[in-house]
Design an enzyme around this catalytic site. Structure first.
Site, mmCIF file in Angstrom:
data_model
loop_
_atom_site.group_PDB
_atom_site.id
_atom_site.type_symbol
_atom_site.label_atom_id
_atom_site.label_comp_id
_atom_site.label_asym_id
_atom_site.label_seq_id
_atom_site.Cartn_x
_atom_site.Cartn_y
_atom_site.Cartn_z
ATOM 1 N N ALA A 185 49.052 37.802 37.756
ATOM 2 C CA ALA A 185 48.652 36.801 38.423
ATOM 3 C C ALA A 185 50.180 35.987 39.231
ATOM 4 O O ALA A 185 50.120 34.921 39.552
ATOM 5 C CB ALA A 185 47.994 35.359 38.144
ATOM 6 N N ARG A 186 51.236 36.874 39.052
ATOM 7 C CA ARG A 186 52.621 36.590 39.779
ATOM 8 C C ARG A 186 53.235 35.495 38.958
ATOM 9 O O ARG A 186 54.442 34.867 39.345
ATOM 10 C CB ARG A 186 52.412 36.018 41.157
ATOM 11 C CG ARG A 186 51.737 37.126 42.311
ATOM 12 C CD ARG A 186 52.947 38.232 42.261
ATOM 13 N NE ARG A 186 52.363 39.308 43.182
ATOM 14 C CZ ARG A 186 51.709 40.375 42.905
ATOM 15 N NH1 ARG A 186 51.463 40.430 41.522
ATOM 16 N NH2 ARG A 186 51.458 41.240 43.664
ATOM 17 N N LEU A 187 52.688 35.261 37.636
ATOM 18 C CA LEU A 187 53.580 34.185 36.776
ATOM 19 C C LEU A 187 54.456 35.122 35.845
ATOM 20 O O LEU A 187 54.242 35.160 34.802
ATOM 21 C CB LEU A 187 52.624 33.422 35.939
ATOM 22 C CG LEU A 187 51.933 32.355 36.654
ATOM 23 C CD1 LEU A 187 51.008 31.597 35.724
ATOM 24 C CD2 LEU A 187 52.835 31.364 37.431
#
Ligand SMILES: Cc1cc2nc3c(=O)[nH]c(=O)nc-3n(C[C@H](O)[C@H](O)[C@H](O)COP(=O)(O)O)c2cc1C
Length: 207
Positions: A185-187
């Site tokens: 999730a792009r973290l």
């Protein structure tokens, strides 16, 4: 689906300040070994960006040595070679898609010693020696002229040739590293190394 709309979620691994080694050069060595074990094509291929009069320019070269810095070989009279002669500060980048990992490096280039370049040139296959000696890298050239230059050079050498003065190594002496591991999730995880008074300080950056 159009390729530009592709969205990949990265789940291969994770990275914390406590996970990385204290030496970024050793950390890079470890990730290079893991990229080689993962059978990535040209795991030591790195993009080098040079800047001349404010204008950046990037290309891939192969990392050929890792000691106090990152060593690669090229033509000193090429576009990159002449860029570096006017500005030795560069950035480098590795991207290993199968491992969802990126490494960013910044630093200053210095020429490796003539003896080091001679030894590396001597270790290359004869055909590679001929090509790098004959090619006026980055100049406009016709294919048949280039091939004739190699043929002419081969006619005067048997199975090896001395290193031409215009070809040799550079060592990127690093002052900054960033190890990037893709996350869900792009973290993503980003661990940076900043050189301060000769000591590497590690810190996490926001993705
Ligand atoms: C996988 C790969 C590896 C390369 N390795 C080198 C290298 O080690 N040295 C080099 O001079 N060029 C290498 N090249 C070619 C460079 O990307 C570039 O085309 C060439 O050096 C001329 O760049 P310049 O005109 O900016 O100087 C490689 C290209 C690729 C795609």
């Amino acid at each position: 689906m159009q390729p530009l709309e592709t969205r990949t979620d990265y789940t291969h691994g994770q990275l914390d300040v406590l996970d990385v080694l204290d030496s970024p050069l050793e950390q890079l060595q470890m990730w290079l070994s893991e990229a080689a074990e993962a059978n990535i094509l040209e795991p030591n291929g790195m993009t080098i960006s040079t800047v001349r009069q404010g204008m950046p320019s990037s290309r891939v070269v192969l990392l050929r040595g890792l000691d106090t810095g990152l060593v690669f070989y090229t033509n000193y009279l090429s576009r990159k070679g002449t860029d570096i002669a006017s500005n030795a500060f560069v950035a480098a980048n590795f991207w290993w898609a199968a491992l969802e990992r990126q490494v960013r490096i910044e630093g200053k280039l210095e020429k490796v010693s003539a003896a080091e370049s001679d030894a590396y040139f001597a270790s290359r296959p004869f055909e590679s020696q001929l090509a790098s000696a004959a090619s006026p890298q980055s100049q406009v050239v016709e294919r048949h002229v280039l091939e004739q230059m190699v043929t002419d050079l081969r006619a005067t050498h048997v199975d090896s040739m001395p290193r031409p003065a215009h070809w040799g190594g550079f060592r990127l002496v690093p002052t900054y590293f960033e190890f990037w591991q893709g996350r869900k999730a792009r973290l993503h995880d980003r661990i940076a190394f900043v050189l301060e008074a000769g000591i590497w300080r590690k810190e996490r950056l926001a993705p």
